[in-house]
Write a protein that holds these residues in place. Structure first.
Motif, PDB file in Angstrom:
ATOM      1  N   PHE A  36       6.442  -5.986   6.218  1.00  0.00           N
ATOM      2  CA  PHE A  36       6.464  -5.990   4.981  1.00  0.00           C
ATOM      3  C   PHE A  36       7.076  -5.119   3.910  1.00  0.00           C
ATOM      4  O   PHE A  36       7.319  -4.095   4.369  1.00  0.00           O
ATOM      5  N   ALA A  37       7.657  -5.563   2.805  1.00  0.00           N
ATOM      6  CA  ALA A  37       8.117  -4.482   1.887  1.00  0.00           C
ATOM      7  C   ALA A  37       7.116  -3.474   1.506  1.00  0.00           C
ATOM      8  O   ALA A  37       5.941  -3.640   1.414  1.00  0.00           O
ATOM      9  N   ASN A  38       7.724  -2.660   0.952  1.00  0.00           N
ATOM     10  CA  ASN A  38       7.027  -1.413   0.085  1.00  0.00           C
ATOM     11  C   ASN A  38       6.073  -1.961  -0.823  1.00  0.00           C
ATOM     12  O   ASN A  38       6.673  -2.844  -1.229  1.00  0.00           O
ATOM     13  N   GLU A  39       4.917  -1.668  -0.931  1.00  0.00           N
ATOM     14  CA  GLU A  39       4.203  -2.203  -1.971  1.00  0.00           C
ATOM     15  C   GLU A  39       3.911  -3.363  -2.227  1.00  0.00           C
ATOM     16  O   GLU A  39       4.177  -4.080  -3.380  1.00  0.00           O
ATOM     17  N   SER A  40       3.553  -4.096  -1.076  1.00  0.00           N
ATOM     18  CA  SER A  40       3.367  -5.632  -1.020  1.00  0.00           C
ATOM     19  C   SER A  40       2.008  -6.033  -1.430  1.00  0.00           C
ATOM     20  O   SER A  40       1.743  -7.182  -1.821  1.00  0.00           O
ATOM     21  N   PHE A  41       1.168  -5.344  -1.169  1.00  0.00           N
ATOM     22  CA  PHE A  41      -0.127  -5.678  -1.103  1.00  0.00           C
ATOM     23  C   PHE A  41      -1.426  -5.032  -2.293  1.00  0.00           C
ATOM     24  O   PHE A  41      -1.162  -3.888  -2.396  1.00  0.00           O
ATOM     25  N   GLU A  64       1.699   4.199   7.434  1.00  0.00           N
ATOM     26  CA  GLU A  64       2.161   2.462   7.273  1.00  0.00           C
ATOM     27  C   GLU A  64       1.547   1.853   6.264  1.00  0.00           C
ATOM     28  O   GLU A  64       1.955   0.892   5.523  1.00  0.00           O
ATOM     29  N   ILE A  65       0.065   1.992   6.358  1.00  0.00           N
ATOM     30  CA  ILE A  65      -0.693   1.029   5.374  1.00  0.00           C
ATOM     31  C   ILE A  65      -0.572   1.540   3.902  1.00  0.00           C
ATOM     32  O   ILE A  65      -0.429   0.651   2.978  1.00  0.00           O
ATOM     33  N   THR A  66      -0.327   2.732   3.711  1.00  0.00           N
ATOM     34  CA  THR A  66       0.107   3.400   2.233  1.00  0.00           C
ATOM     35  C   THR A  66       1.374   2.787   2.155  1.00  0.00           C
ATOM     36  O   THR A  66       1.075   2.306   0.794  1.00  0.00           O
ATOM     37  N   ARG A  67       2.166   2.705   2.927  1.00  0.00           N
ATOM     38  CA  ARG A  67       3.608   2.119   2.303  1.00  0.00           C
ATOM     39  C   ARG A  67       3.370   0.803   2.046  1.00  0.00           C
ATOM     40  O   ARG A  67       4.367   0.546   0.898  1.00  0.00           O
ATOM     41  N   VAL A  68       2.773  -0.107   2.489  1.00  0.00           N
ATOM     42  CA  VAL A  68       2.576  -1.452   1.872  1.00  0.00           C
ATOM     43  C   VAL A  68       1.687  -1.625   1.051  1.00  0.00           C
ATOM     44  O   VAL A  68       1.834  -2.989   0.324  1.00  0.00           O
ATOM     45  N   MET A  69       0.954  -0.594   0.676  1.00  0.00           N
ATOM     46  CA  MET A  69       0.128  -1.023  -0.567  1.00  0.00           C
ATOM     47  C   MET A  69       0.694  -0.569  -1.993  1.00  0.00           C
ATOM     48  O   MET A  69       1.288   0.305  -2.033  1.00  0.00           O
ATOM     49  N   LYS A  70       0.330  -1.552  -2.889  1.00  0.00           N
ATOM     50  CA  LYS A  70       0.831  -1.221  -4.205  1.00  0.00           C
ATOM     51  C   LYS A  70       0.119  -0.004  -4.879  1.00  0.00           C
ATOM     52  O   LYS A  70      -1.171   0.250  -4.348  1.00  0.00           O
ATOM     53  N   PRO A  71       0.536   0.552  -5.973  1.00  0.00           N
ATOM     54  CA  PRO A  71       0.080   1.538  -6.566  1.00  0.00           C
ATOM     55  C   PRO A  71      -1.505   1.007  -7.032  1.00  0.00           C
ATOM     56  O   PRO A  71      -1.393   0.198  -7.772  1.00  0.00           O
TER      57      PRO A  71
END
Length: 76
Positions: A36-41, A64-71
């Motif tokens: 998944f792209a950065n900030e996907s979820f 990795e979880i933090t990377r895919v989470m949106k701000p």
């Protein structure tokens, strides 16, 4: 997302066809990086992984979880 490919057939279990169209199962392993792209979820829910994460990989998991989470995303 799951590390195993055991997922229900959404067409058979859901009556909401719009939801069926919007949901897809992804099999992956965070130790190999998520696709998944950065900030996907907006929301990430994790459960039943304690025995599957090597003790020295919890920081990698969190990164990795933090990377895919949106701000401002929620983590459960």
């Amino acid at each position: 997302l799951d590390i195993v490919s055991l997922h229900p057939d959404l067409v058979r279990v859901l009556k909401d066809k719009d939801l069926v169209r919007r949901v897809s199962w992804v099999q992956a392993n965070f130790l190999e990086g998520l696709s998944f792209a950065n900030e996907s979820f907006d929301f990430v829910h994790v459960k039943r992984i304690a025995r599957g994460v090597p003790e020295d990989k919890w920081d990698d998991f969190s990164e990795e979880i933090t990377r895919v989470m949106k701000p401002g995303a929620a983590f459960e």
